[in-house]
Design an enzyme around this catalytic site. Structure first.
Site, PDB file in Angstrom:
ATOM      1  N   THR A   1      -3.796   5.276 -22.282  1.00  0.00           N
ATOM      2  CA  THR A   1      -3.696   3.938 -21.716  1.00  0.00           C
ATOM      3  C   THR A   1      -2.288   3.461 -22.027  1.00  0.00           C
ATOM      4  O   THR A   1      -1.596   4.028 -22.883  1.00  0.00           O
ATOM      5  CB  THR A   1      -4.679   2.958 -22.383  1.00  0.00           C
TER       6      THR A   1
ATOM      7  N   ASP B   1      -6.251  12.661 -25.784  1.00  0.00           N
ATOM      8  CA  ASP B   1      -6.336  11.299 -25.249  1.00  0.00           C
ATOM      9  C   ASP B   1      -5.697  10.411 -26.314  1.00  0.00           C
ATOM     10  O   ASP B   1      -6.329  10.040 -27.292  1.00  0.00           O
ATOM     11  CB  ASP B   1      -7.800  10.928 -25.009  1.00  0.00           C
TER      12      ASP B   1
ATOM     13  N   GLU C   1      -0.544   4.794  -0.635  1.00  0.00           N
ATOM     14  CA  GLU C   1      -1.368   5.976  -0.924  1.00  0.00           C
ATOM     15  C   GLU C   1      -0.533   7.249  -0.786  1.00  0.00           C
ATOM     16  O   GLU C   1       0.230   7.400   0.161  1.00  0.00           O
ATOM     17  CB  GLU C   1      -2.573   6.026   0.015  1.00  0.00           C
TER      18      GLU C   1
ATOM     19  N   LYS D   1      -2.336  -0.470 -25.163  1.00  0.00           N
ATOM     20  CA  LYS D   1      -2.719  -0.589 -26.572  1.00  0.00           C
ATOM     21  C   LYS D   1      -1.443  -0.587 -27.421  1.00  0.00           C
ATOM     22  O   LYS D   1      -0.620  -1.464 -27.235  1.00  0.00           O
ATOM     23  CB  LYS D   1      -3.730   0.498 -26.907  1.00  0.00           C
TER      24      LYS D   1
ATOM     25  N   TYR E   1       0.845  -1.198   0.000  1.00  0.00           N
ATOM     26  CA  TYR E   1       0.000   0.000   0.000  1.00  0.00           C
ATOM     27  C   TYR E   1       0.876   1.242   0.000  1.00  0.00           C
ATOM     28  O   TYR E   1       1.829   1.328   0.776  1.00  0.00           O
ATOM     29  CB  TYR E   1      -0.916   0.023   1.228  1.00  0.00           C
TER      30      TYR E   1
ATOM     31  N   ARG F   1      -2.107  -3.131 -18.382  1.00  0.00           N
ATOM     32  CA  ARG F   1      -3.365  -2.368 -18.389  1.00  0.00           C
ATOM     33  C   ARG F   1      -3.281  -1.284 -17.323  1.00  0.00           C
ATOM     34  O   ARG F   1      -3.293  -1.578 -16.123  1.00  0.00           O
ATOM     35  CB  ARG F   1      -4.557  -3.273 -18.070  1.00  0.00           C
TER      36      ARG F   1
HETATM   37  C1  LIG Z   1      -9.288   2.512 -24.658  1.00  0.00           C
HETATM   38  C2  LIG Z   1      -9.542   3.955 -24.509  1.00  0.00           C
HETATM   39  C3  LIG Z   1      -9.809   4.534 -23.254  1.00  0.00           C
HETATM   40  C4  LIG Z   1     -10.136   3.727 -22.016  1.00  0.00           C
HETATM   41  O1  LIG Z   1      -9.228   2.864 -21.559  1.00  0.00           O
HETATM   42  P1  LIG Z   1      -9.618   1.703 -20.528  1.00  0.00           P
HETATM   43  O2  LIG Z   1      -8.273   1.284 -20.066  1.00  0.00           O
HETATM   44  O3  LIG Z   1     -10.367   0.686 -21.311  1.00  0.00           O
HETATM   45  O4  LIG Z   1     -10.424   2.306 -19.436  1.00  0.00           O
HETATM   46  C5  LIG Z   1      -9.904   5.909 -23.174  1.00  0.00           C
HETATM   47  N1  LIG Z   1      -9.763   6.671 -24.262  1.00  0.00           N
HETATM   48  C6  LIG Z   1      -9.544   6.159 -25.480  1.00  0.00           C
HETATM   49  C7  LIG Z   1      -9.400   7.072 -26.638  1.00  0.00           C
HETATM   50  C8  LIG Z   1      -9.436   4.779 -25.647  1.00  0.00           C
HETATM   51  O5  LIG Z   1      -9.258   4.274 -26.868  1.00  0.00           O
END
Ligand SMILES: *Cc1c(COP(=O)(O)O)cnc(C)c1O
Length: 462
Positions: A236, A210, A57, A239, A55, A245
């Site tokens: 993220t 994003d 925080e 990807k 932990y 993740r």
């Molecule tokens: C995949 C994605 C997210 C969310 O990610 P998670 O890890 O699934 O919560 C946010 N924004 C965009 C543009 C994404 O493609």
């Protein structure tokens, strides 16, 4: 039964067996869901370490618990690598590596920068945006972004499939958003961050990128750099970046230089860090932060750049091979890892295509395409090349994959021509007709044999 020191296959064969079956599914299928990837063995190892137990925080140097000297080192290393990977310096940019995933990262940014029911604009979900950029229907607010804030979508031009920046500019003038989001989940073209910046400045809005889908391509400097124009960048890490993740938030520090009303200092750091913790989250997932750190180390290597170049080359090859077989790619092609297929000219929809492709072990997802009447009956599919490229597929292999997809879609057309109007009629025909079942089995076996030629990173049997 030894609860603590037995291996998973011994303590829980039932679960272990399910995991092995999933491994074999991953091995024998062609993974073309554009948001997926296969992370490296070292990331999986980092995820399975003792860091998981702790932990912590708070932030490095300011924790609510003792014993965090090594956890602090891990988080600082991860922060440094995050800045280095994107060519950022700590006088101009800060980074928070604690978000549990992409969605909580985005919600933390809104919580930090926008008051309750303040206004946010993002690309509409059916046009290639993400749920967390705001989504609601006439009946219901779907995304928490639309429940706790007011969201207004901007759109693509239904004729070209390209983002309609002029319309965004007009709407933003009326709606006066606090944040404009430049980010995509299904859009095969580069974003014009400069144009987004101009529109944000006209309205005194923050510009947030994003880059979840393209963060690996950005790290390899193969697509436009959102850091040049944005105040905040979220991503993220699982990807194209090919890490664990998790989510990350970058925010600008110091003086905000591009504004009409003179110099304004950024005060994003405290707001964003406090929104993540204690605003929305508790203890950080330190094993995931370690996984991000090692993925980012890889992302700085020449081999990673080569991988990302191949991802794009493969996507372009796929788009071209499908176009040669008379398929329609939305926007006419791709700049990134995504191929967005419009199946309506063929007389097929996304659900039927997805179903047949799944039956022959090609994983992809149905997706709305420009001009769709209803999001419930999407007219296309989204394909992506990051996962297949990780397994080592090159252009000539992608040519074969395009032919497999073509044969699958032709099969779907044949089934459709001999079944009733509803999706359930289609599925019933596919399941019952021996000729179609034979064709499915034949194609699936061929594809499974092909897929098995390409190794999966990770551990041998799980
Ligand atoms: C995949 C994605 C997210 C969310 O990610 P998670 O890890 O699934 O919560 C946010 N924004 C965009 C543009 C994404 O493609």
């Amino acid at each position: 039964m030894d609860l603590l020191n037995q291996n998973l296959d011994e303590t829980d064969p039932e679960l272990f067996n399910i995991i092995k079956n999933e491994k074999s599914r991953q091995m024998t299928g062609l993974e073309m869901i554009a948001s997926e990837n296969f992370t490296s063995r070292s990331v999986l190892q980092a995820l399975s370490t003792c860091l998981h137990n702790k932990y912590s925080e708070g932030y490095p140097g300011q924790r609510y618990y003792g014993g965090n000297e090594h956890i602090d080192e891990v988080e600082r290393l991860c922060q440094k690598r995050a800045l280095d990977t994107y060519g950022l310096t700590s006088d101009k940019w800060g980074v928070n590596v604690q978000p549990y995933s992409g969605s909580p990262a985005n919600f933390a940014v809104y919580t930090a920068l926008v008051e309750p029911h303040g206004r946010i604009m993002g690309l509409d979900l059916p046009d290639g945006g993400h749920l967390t950029h705001g989504y609601f229907t006439e009946k219901k607010k779907i995304s928490a972004t639309s429940i706790f804030f007011e969201s207004m979508p901007y759109k693509i031009d239904p004729k070209t499939g390209l983002i309609d920046y002029d319309q965004l500019q007009k709407t933003a003038k009326l709606f006066k958003p606090k944040v404009i989001i430049a980010g995509i989940s299904c859009y095969p073209r580069n974003l014009d961050y400069k144009r987004f910046r101009e529109i944000a400045d006209e309205n005194g809005a923050y510009l947030m990128a994003d880059m979840a889908h393209v963060s690996g391509l950005v790290a390899a400097r193969l697509v436009p750099d959102p850091f040049e124009y944005c105040d905040v960048v979220t991503t993220t890490t699982h990807k194209t970046l090919r890490g664990p993740r998790a989510g990350v938030i970058f925010y600008r520090k110091g003086i905000r230089s591009v504004t009409k009303s003179g110099e304004i200092a950024y005060d994003l750091e405290d707001k964003i860090n406090q929104a993540v913790f204690p605003g929305l989250q508790g203890g950080p997932h330190n094993n995931a932060i370690a996984g991000i750190a090692t993925a980012l180390k890889q992302a700085q290597s020449p081999a990673f750049k080569k991988y990302q170049e191949q991802v794009i080359l493969n996507a372009k090859t796929l788009a071209k091979a499908l176009q040669e077989r008379q398929y329609t790619c939305v926007t006419g092609g791709t700049d990134n890892h995504i191929v967005w297929l419009d199946l309506r000219p063929l007389g097929l929809n996304g659900s039927r295509a997805e179903k047949v492709l799944e039956d022959i072990c090609i994983a992809c997802n149905k997706n709305t395409v420009p001009g769709d009447k209803s999001a419930l009956n999407p007219g296309g599919i989204r394909l992506g090349t990051p996962a297949l490229t990780t397994r080592g597929l090159k252009e000539k292999d992608i040519e074969k994959v395009a032919e497999f997809i073509h044969r699958g879609l032709q099969l779907a057309l044949d089934v459709k021509s001999r079944s009733g109007p509803m999706l359930k009629d289609f599925k019933a025909k596919l399941a019952e007709d021996p000729e179609f079942q034979n064709r499915i089995t034949e194609l699936r076996t061929e594809i499974q044999n092909f897929a098995s030629l390409f190794p999966l990173p990770g551990f041998d049997d799980y």
